[in-house]
Design a protein around this motif. Structure first.
Motif, PDB file in Angstrom:
ATOM      1  N   VAL A 116       0.905  -1.079  -0.277  1.00 23.33           N
ATOM      2  CA  VAL A 116      -0.091  -0.154  -0.088  1.00 23.33           C
ATOM      3  C   VAL A 116       0.887   1.141  -0.147  1.00 23.33           C
ATOM      4  O   VAL A 116       2.022   1.273   0.502  1.00 23.33           O
TER       5      VAL A 116
ATOM      6  N   ASP B 193      -2.589   7.320 -15.125  1.00 26.39           N
ATOM      7  CA  ASP B 193      -3.010   6.114 -15.071  1.00 26.39           C
ATOM      8  C   ASP B 193      -2.089   4.807 -15.068  1.00 26.39           C
ATOM      9  O   ASP B 193      -1.784   4.232 -15.609  1.00 26.39           O
TER      10      ASP B 193
ATOM     11  N   LYS C 218       0.631   2.593 -12.182  1.00 23.43           N
ATOM     12  CA  LYS C 218       0.660   1.873 -10.740  1.00 23.43           C
ATOM     13  C   LYS C 218       2.099   2.413  -9.930  1.00 23.43           C
ATOM     14  O   LYS C 218       2.635   3.070 -10.739  1.00 23.43           O
ATOM     15  N   TYR C 219       1.897   2.487  -8.737  1.00 22.16           N
ATOM     16  CA  TYR C 219       3.070   2.793  -7.735  1.00 22.16           C
ATOM     17  C   TYR C 219       4.419   2.502  -8.427  1.00 22.16           C
ATOM     18  O   TYR C 219       5.189   3.520  -8.526  1.00 22.16           O
TER      19      TYR C 219
ATOM     20  N   VAL D 144      -4.011   3.258  -0.215  1.00 23.26           N
ATOM     21  CA  VAL D 144      -4.636   2.603  -1.613  1.00 23.26           C
ATOM     22  C   VAL D 144      -3.492   1.581  -1.899  1.00 23.26           C
ATOM     23  O   VAL D 144      -2.158   1.446  -1.702  1.00 23.26           O
ATOM     24  N   PRO D 145      -3.948   0.402  -2.327  1.00 26.69           N
ATOM     25  CA  PRO D 145      -3.236  -0.760  -2.901  1.00 26.69           C
ATOM     26  C   PRO D 145      -2.048  -0.285  -3.983  1.00 26.69           C
ATOM     27  O   PRO D 145      -2.468   0.514  -4.951  1.00 26.69           O
ATOM     28  N   THR D 146      -0.938  -0.753  -3.842  1.00 28.60           N
ATOM     29  CA  THR D 146       0.224  -0.138  -4.861  1.00 28.60           C
ATOM     30  C   THR D 146      -0.084  -0.663  -6.347  1.00 28.60           C
ATOM     31  O   THR D 146       0.410  -0.305  -7.322  1.00 28.60           O
ATOM     32  N   GLY D 147      -0.925  -1.698  -6.533  1.00 26.04           N
ATOM     33  CA  GLY D 147      -1.392  -2.211  -7.611  1.00 26.04           C
ATOM     34  C   GLY D 147      -2.442  -1.585  -8.536  1.00 26.04           C
ATOM     35  O   GLY D 147      -2.756  -1.906  -9.332  1.00 26.04           O
ATOM     36  N   GLU D 148      -2.957  -0.699  -7.787  1.00 24.82           N
ATOM     37  CA  GLU D 148      -3.906   0.181  -8.457  1.00 24.82           C
ATOM     38  C   GLU D 148      -3.574   1.298  -9.108  1.00 24.82           C
ATOM     39  O   GLU D 148      -2.371   1.625  -8.666  1.00 24.82           O
ATOM     40  N   THR D 149      -4.183   1.883 -10.040  1.00 23.18           N
ATOM     41  CA  THR D 149      -3.664   3.137 -10.865  1.00 23.18           C
ATOM     42  C   THR D 149      -4.033   4.499 -10.703  1.00 23.18           C
ATOM     43  O   THR D 149      -5.116   4.602 -10.208  1.00 23.18           O
ATOM     44  N   TYR D 150      -3.059   5.342 -10.674  1.00 25.22           N
ATOM     45  CA  TYR D 150      -3.618   6.581 -10.207  1.00 25.22           C
ATOM     46  C   TYR D 150      -2.794   7.588 -10.978  1.00 25.22           C
ATOM     47  O   TYR D 150      -1.676   7.182 -11.824  1.00 25.22           O
TER      48      TYR D 150
END
Length: 147
Positions: free
Chosen positions: A55, A116, A118-119, A74-80
């Motif tokens: 996270v 978009d 991932k971490y 947030v989970p590091t596998g999600e995109t931001y």
């Protein structure tokens, strides 16, 4: 009770060897069970910022953000979206000015805006520039808005 003349197979209730009055220099066969007086490993001088639990903290990079709470874990596998920050001038980075005194950039190696990602992808991109991901504080304080 008198001592036996031959060894016994059953274990005794007490050790048969008396403790030595002084410490010995011979290594024991088994580690001691008593803790040492002080830790033997040095402590790091400051906490690390690397995400280790899968996270990471994220925060919108504008004071105009109203859609999500700021910051959030947030989970590091999600995109931001992501922005890179540097304390020194770097090619293509924009000086943010004001009280922030840093340079920021929000594009990947292909020149696309990092909206978009991932971490670990964002972190690697920033490190390739010689920069770092902007901190939550820098984003919350609108410091990376110029990129």
């Amino acid at each position: 009770a008198l001592p036996s003349l031959s060894p016994t197979v059953a274990s005794s209730a007490e050790p048969s060897v008396a403790a030595t009055p002084e410490p010995t220099t011979t290594l024991s066969e088994a580690p001691s069970v008593v803790a040492s007086a002080a830790p033997s490993v040095a402590v790091t001088p400051s906490p690390t910022v690397e995400a280790t639990a899968g996270v990471a903290a994220v925060a919108c990079a504008s004071v105009q953000c109203t859609e999500v709470p700021n910051p959030q874990i947030v989970p590091t596998g999600e995109t931001y979206g992501a922005r890179c920050c540097s304390d020194n001038a770097l090619p293509d980075f924009v000086y943010t000015g004001g009280s922030c005194d840093l340079w920021s950039y929000a594009r990947d190696a292909d020149g696309a805006c990092m909206t978009d990602v991932k971490y670990h992808e964002a972190k690697s991109t920033c490190e390739a520039y010689g920069a770092r991901l902007c901190t939550v504080e820098e984003n919350v304080n609108n410091c990376s808005k110029a990129s």
